[in-house]
Design an enzyme around this catalytic site. Structure first.
Site, PDB file in Angstrom:
ATOM      1  N   ASP A   1       1.036  -1.088   0.313  1.00  0.00           N
ATOM      2  CA  ASP A   1       0.195  -0.223  -0.175  1.00  0.00           C
ATOM      3  C   ASP A   1       0.869   1.166  -0.020  1.00  0.00           C
ATOM      4  OD1 ASP A   1      -1.802   2.360   0.407  1.00  0.00           O
ATOM      5  OD2 ASP A   1      -2.676   1.167   2.468  1.00  0.00           O
TER       6      ASP A   1
ATOM      7  N   TYR B   1      -7.366  16.637  -4.220  1.00  0.00           N
ATOM      8  CA  TYR B   1      -6.364  16.054  -5.566  1.00  0.00           C
ATOM      9  C   TYR B   1      -5.375  17.002  -5.731  1.00  0.00           C
ATOM     10  CZ  TYR B   1      -5.582  13.086  -9.675  1.00  0.00           C
ATOM     11  OH  TYR B   1      -5.779  12.644 -11.115  1.00  0.00           O
TER      12      TYR B   1
HETATM   13  P1  NAP Z   1      -7.003   3.617 -11.432  1.00  0.00           P
HETATM   14  O1  NAP Z   1      -7.280   3.371 -13.234  1.00  0.00           O
HETATM   15  O2  NAP Z   1      -7.567   4.055 -10.936  1.00  0.00           O
HETATM   16  O3  NAP Z   1      -5.919   2.897 -11.088  1.00  0.00           O
HETATM   17  C1  NAP Z   1      -5.354   2.766 -10.586  1.00  0.00           C
HETATM   18  C2  NAP Z   1      -4.464   2.191  -9.297  1.00  0.00           C
HETATM   19  O4  NAP Z   1      -3.008   2.579  -8.469  1.00  0.00           O
HETATM   20  C3  NAP Z   1      -4.490   0.051  -9.639  1.00  0.00           C
HETATM   21  O5  NAP Z   1      -2.963  -0.359 -10.428  1.00  0.00           O
HETATM   22  C4  NAP Z   1      -4.189   0.036  -7.912  1.00  0.00           C
HETATM   23  O6  NAP Z   1      -4.129  -1.058  -7.596  1.00  0.00           O
HETATM   24  C5  NAP Z   1      -3.521   1.046  -7.925  1.00  0.00           C
HETATM   25  N1  NAP Z   1      -3.397   1.924  -6.116  1.00  0.00           N
HETATM   26  C6  NAP Z   1      -4.744   2.757  -5.883  1.00  0.00           C
HETATM   27  N2  NAP Z   1      -4.277   2.898  -4.633  1.00  0.00           N
HETATM   28  C7  NAP Z   1      -2.836   2.382  -4.110  1.00  0.00           C
HETATM   29  C8  NAP Z   1      -2.235   2.178  -3.304  1.00  0.00           C
HETATM   30  N3  NAP Z   1      -2.302   2.320  -1.518  1.00  0.00           N
HETATM   31  N4  NAP Z   1      -1.033   1.168  -2.951  1.00  0.00           N
HETATM   32  C9  NAP Z   1      -0.959   0.749  -3.989  1.00  0.00           C
HETATM   33  N5  NAP Z   1      -1.989   0.854  -5.315  1.00  0.00           N
HETATM   34  C10 NAP Z   1      -2.976   2.045  -5.411  1.00  0.00           C
HETATM   35  O7  NAP Z   1      -5.859   5.114 -11.815  1.00  0.00           O
HETATM   36  P2  NAP Z   1      -5.297   6.037 -13.293  1.00  0.00           P
HETATM   37  O8  NAP Z   1      -6.929   6.862 -13.817  1.00  0.00           O
HETATM   38  O9  NAP Z   1      -4.461   4.791 -14.216  1.00  0.00           O
HETATM   39  O10 NAP Z   1      -4.524   7.179 -12.446  1.00  0.00           O
HETATM   40  C11 NAP Z   1      -3.359   6.742 -12.759  1.00  0.00           C
HETATM   41  C12 NAP Z   1      -2.299   8.017 -12.265  1.00  0.00           C
HETATM   42  O11 NAP Z   1      -2.059   8.592 -13.256  1.00  0.00           O
HETATM   43  C13 NAP Z   1      -2.908   8.631 -11.535  1.00  0.00           C
HETATM   44  O12 NAP Z   1      -1.994   8.957 -10.509  1.00  0.00           O
HETATM   45  C14 NAP Z   1      -3.802   9.239 -11.421  1.00  0.00           C
HETATM   46  O13 NAP Z   1      -3.453  10.469 -10.174  1.00  0.00           O
HETATM   47  C15 NAP Z   1      -2.838   9.826 -12.379  1.00  0.00           C
HETATM   48  N6  NAP Z   1      -4.026  10.474 -13.142  1.00  0.00           N
HETATM   49  C16 NAP Z   1      -4.689   9.883 -13.512  1.00  0.00           C
HETATM   50  C17 NAP Z   1      -5.578  10.305 -14.532  1.00  0.00           C
HETATM   51  C18 NAP Z   1      -7.393  10.114 -16.254  1.00  0.00           C
HETATM   52  O14 NAP Z   1      -7.943  10.552 -16.433  1.00  0.00           O
HETATM   53  N7  NAP Z   1      -7.243   8.477 -16.033  1.00  0.00           N
HETATM   54  C19 NAP Z   1      -5.811  12.373 -15.417  1.00  0.00           C
HETATM   55  C20 NAP Z   1      -4.393  12.704 -14.827  1.00  0.00           C
HETATM   56  C21 NAP Z   1      -3.332  11.573 -13.564  1.00  0.00           C
HETATM   57  P3  NAP Z   1      -5.753  -1.183  -6.835  1.00  0.00           P
HETATM   58  O15 NAP Z   1      -6.149  -1.829  -7.809  1.00  0.00           O
HETATM   59  O16 NAP Z   1      -4.530  -2.639  -6.376  1.00  0.00           O
HETATM   60  O17 NAP Z   1      -6.037  -0.429  -6.241  1.00  0.00           O
END
Ligand code: NAP
Length: 244
Positions: A62, A156
């Site tokens: 985590d 955030y």
């Molecule tokens: P996502 O699809 O929700 O995936 C999140 C990932 O983070 C999953 O692998 C999850 O693992 C892991 N995670 C969450 N909490 C955790 C913890 N406490 N410890 C370890 N792993 C954890 O998110 P995403 O959209 O790919 O986002 C990835 C990054 O890009 C994030 O930092 C997000 O803020 C950033 N971002 C995303 C967007 C967007 O539009 N999607 C835009 C800007 C920035 P589990 O499944 O095991 O929980």
């Protein structure tokens, strides 16, 4: 295997982290796939990497829990005394949106712990080996929210803006040891995190009129992780379809 460069991708099991894991494996890195709970999705990422001839292993912890982080990283280091993690992608993140006036303590603290404090705990531990070996890449996945601020996301936006500040400061601390520190700031990317957003409505404010794909973010991270980016540090690189 000792000779392979190793990359740790936090939150590597789904979304942007999965695409980065697969791409860096294609680039020849041994991938440490971190995740918190969802083993099934982590296995899908592992299979995708193996199908492409890459190598990987799970490093489950985590990212908001300093004890879990240190135990997990120490164990990996003990088992791999001839290797070190040369590329760290701080990607794991969550959102718990609410208007500030209604925001609960746990909505604030969970997002700060997962998206900001994780950067400090993980990077601090891995930095030592990068400095000793005079080679390393720290790549922080931040967000458009951390640059311009988004209503409903004070937690955030604060976390991501915090990582941006730390990126710029740390880059100057470690530049002479050939360790680069950069941030990648995506706009709207199609993942579970954005699944419930109204894409039809939101894409009107994006000059390219569409959400991005995780693979497009992974291409940028691949470049930053490579030797080709050796003179770029302390930067925040946006990838958002033209939103200014
Ligand atoms: P996502 O699809 O929700 O995936 C999140 C990932 O983070 C999953 O692998 C999850 O693992 C892991 N995670 C969450 N909490 C955790 C913890 N406490 N410890 C370890 N792993 C954890 O998110 P995403 O959209 O790919 O986002 C990835 C990054 O890009 C994030 O930092 C997000 O803020 C950033 N971002 C995303 C967007 C967007 O539009 N999607 C835009 C800007 C920035 P589990 O499944 O095991 O929980």
């Amino acid at each position: 295997m000792n000779k392979m460069k190793t990359a740790l991708i936090t939150g590597g099991s789904r979304g942007i982290g999965r695409a980065i894991s697969v791409k860096l494996a294609e680039d020849g890195f041994h991938i440490l796939i971190n995740f918190k709970t969802n083993e099934i999705e982590a296995e899908k990422t592992m299979n995708l990497i193996k199908e492409k001839g890459g190598t990987c292993e799970f490093l489950k912890f985590d990212v908001s829990n300093v004890n879990e982080i240190e135990k997990s990283l120490e164990d990996w280091m003990d088992n791999n005394p001839d290797n070190y993690i040369e590329v760290l992608v701080n990607n794991a993140g969550i959102r718990k949106d609410n208007l500030q006036v209604f925001m609960q303590n746990d909505e604030w603290n969970d997002v700060i712990n997962t998206n900001l404090n994780s950067f400090f705990y993980i990077t601090r531990r891995l930095l030592k080996d990068m400095l000793v070996n005079k080679s390393g890449r720290i790549i922080n996945i931040v967000s458009l929210s951390g640059i311009k601020g988004m209503p409903g996301q004070t937690n955030y936006s604060a976390a991501k803006a915090g990582v941006i500040g730390a990126t710029k400061a740390l880059a100057q601390e470690v530049a002479k040891k050939k360790v680069t520190v950069n941030a990648v700031a995506p706009g709207f990317i199609k993942t579970d995190m954005t699944a419930e957003l109204n894409e039809k409505e939101l894409k009107r404010m994006i000059p390219m009129q569409r959400f991005g794909n995780p693979e497009e973010v992974a291409e940028l991270v691949s470049f930053i992780a490579s030797e080709k980016s050796s003179y770029i540090t302390g930067e925040v690189i946006s990838i958002n379809g033209g939103i200014l």
